[in-house]
Motif scaffolding. Structure first.
Motif, short mmCIF file in Angstrom:
data_model
loop_
_atom_site.label_atom_id
_atom_site.label_comp_id
_atom_site.label_asym_id
_atom_site.label_seq_id
_atom_site.Cartn_x
_atom_site.Cartn_y
_atom_site.Cartn_z
N MET A 131 34.69 46.77 1.13
CA MET A 131 35.20 45.42 0.94
C MET A 131 34.42 44.43 1.79
N LYS A 132 34.14 43.27 1.21
CA LYS A 132 33.50 42.19 1.95
C LYS A 132 34.54 41.09 2.18
N LEU A 133 34.62 40.63 3.41
CA LEU A 133 35.61 39.62 3.77
C LEU A 133 34.95 38.50 4.57
N LYS A 134 35.54 37.31 4.48
CA LYS A 134 35.06 36.19 5.28
C LYS A 134 36.25 35.37 5.77
N GLY A 135 35.98 34.52 6.74
CA GLY A 135 36.99 33.59 7.22
C GLY A 135 38.23 34.27 7.78
N TYR A 136 39.39 33.73 7.42
CA TYR A 136 40.66 34.19 7.99
C TYR A 136 40.91 35.67 7.69
N ASN A 137 40.66 36.10 6.45
CA ASN A 137 40.89 37.50 6.11
C ASN A 137 40.04 38.43 6.97
N ALA A 138 38.79 38.03 7.22
CA ALA A 138 37.91 38.84 8.06
C ALA A 138 38.45 38.92 9.48
N ILE A 139 39.00 37.82 9.96
CA ILE A 139 39.53 37.79 11.32
C ILE A 139 40.76 38.69 11.45
N VAL A 140 41.65 38.63 10.45
CA VAL A 140 42.85 39.48 10.48
C VAL A 140 42.46 40.95 10.55
N VAL A 141 41.52 41.36 9.72
CA VAL A 141 41.12 42.77 9.69
C VAL A 141 40.44 43.17 11.01
N GLN A 142 39.63 42.29 11.57
CA GLN A 142 38.99 42.60 12.86
C GLN A 142 40.02 42.76 13.97
N HIS A 143 41.06 41.93 13.94
CA HIS A 143 42.14 42.02 14.93
C HIS A 143 42.79 43.40 14.85
N ASP A 154 26.81 27.72 20.26
CA ASP A 154 26.08 27.19 19.11
C ASP A 154 26.38 28.01 17.86
N GLY A 155 26.72 27.31 16.79
CA GLY A 155 26.93 27.97 15.51
C GLY A 155 28.31 28.57 15.32
N LEU A 156 29.20 28.44 16.33
CA LEU A 156 30.54 29.00 16.20
C LEU A 156 31.33 28.27 15.12
N LEU A 157 31.87 29.02 14.16
CA LEU A 157 32.68 28.44 13.10
C LEU A 157 34.14 28.41 13.54
N ILE A 158 34.72 27.23 13.59
CA ILE A 158 36.13 27.10 13.94
C ILE A 158 36.94 26.99 12.65
N ILE A 159 37.88 27.93 12.46
CA ILE A 159 38.68 27.98 11.23
C ILE A 159 40.06 27.40 11.47
#
Length: 201
Positions: free
Chosen positions: A159-171, A195-200
């Motif tokens: 599975m490929k995830l990005k953004g909030y879903n990716a953060i939940v799974v990493q947690h 630098d380059g940090l994405l704030i969601i």
């Protein structure tokens, strides 16, 4: 009766009393791989974890059962040191209003196999069912991940995830590796932005 025997009883619903809190040694252990093919015990445990998340997001049931709302739960949080996580993220995207959840999955032996160079953090920080206090600061994670896991039917998945879903799974994957979310906050400057940090939001 062992912890897992109690948890998988037909009459038992996981509630906040089953969730261990920070300081408990199980939360700092690297959890054991789940044996394949999946045992009935592990399948039932995964289903119970998912049901907890559904109950916690139901306004009536969560109040009745005294649950804190959650979008993810890892087996170590219920004192079972196995590599099992459940994630249930409500869908807030207007493009697909027919889908109640943007991510709903029970994962056995999940493993991140690749990730973006770009990092991300939630603007409001992260919380945890095992932490009864607010911890402020940006929890630095990967903005995109690809992970492999076994689903509840015993099938291998990628599975490929990005953004909030990716953060939940990493947690949740952190939990099966003995890592707490606040371990990833900069102690000296909790809200430092690299630098380059994405704030969601």
């Amino acid at each position: 009766m062992t912890t897992i025997s109690k948890l998988i009883r037909a009459s038992h619903q996981i509630d906040m009393s089953d969730i261990i809190r920070e300081g408990h040694p199980t939360l700092r252990k690297i959890a054991e791989e789940v044996t394949l093919p999946l045992s009935d015990e592990d399948i039932i445990l995964g289903e119970k974890m998912m049901q907890f998340l559904k109950n916690s997001q139901d306004p009536v049931l969560s109040e009745k059962m005294g649950l804190r709302p959650g979008v993810g739960l890892a087996a170590p949080q219920i004192d079972v040191s196995r590599r099992i996580i459940a994630v249930l993220v409500p869908n807030i995207e207007e493009e697909a209003p027919s889908q109640a959840y943007s991510l709903q999955e029970i994962m056995y032996n999940p493993k991140i196999v690749s990730h973006s160079v770009q990092e991300a953090a939630l603007s409001e920080g992260e919380g945890c069912l095992s932490v009864d206090r607010a911890v402020e600061g940006y929890v630095i994670r990967h903005s995109r991940i690809t992970l492999d896991y076994t689903d509840k039917n015993g099938q291998s998945q990628r599975m490929k995830l990005k953004g909030y879903n990716a953060i939940v799974v990493q947690h949740e994957i952190d939990h099966i590796n003995g890592v707490m979310f606040y371990d990833r906050i900069n102690e000296n400057d909790p809200f430092a932005i690299k630098d380059g940090l994405l704030i969601i939001d």
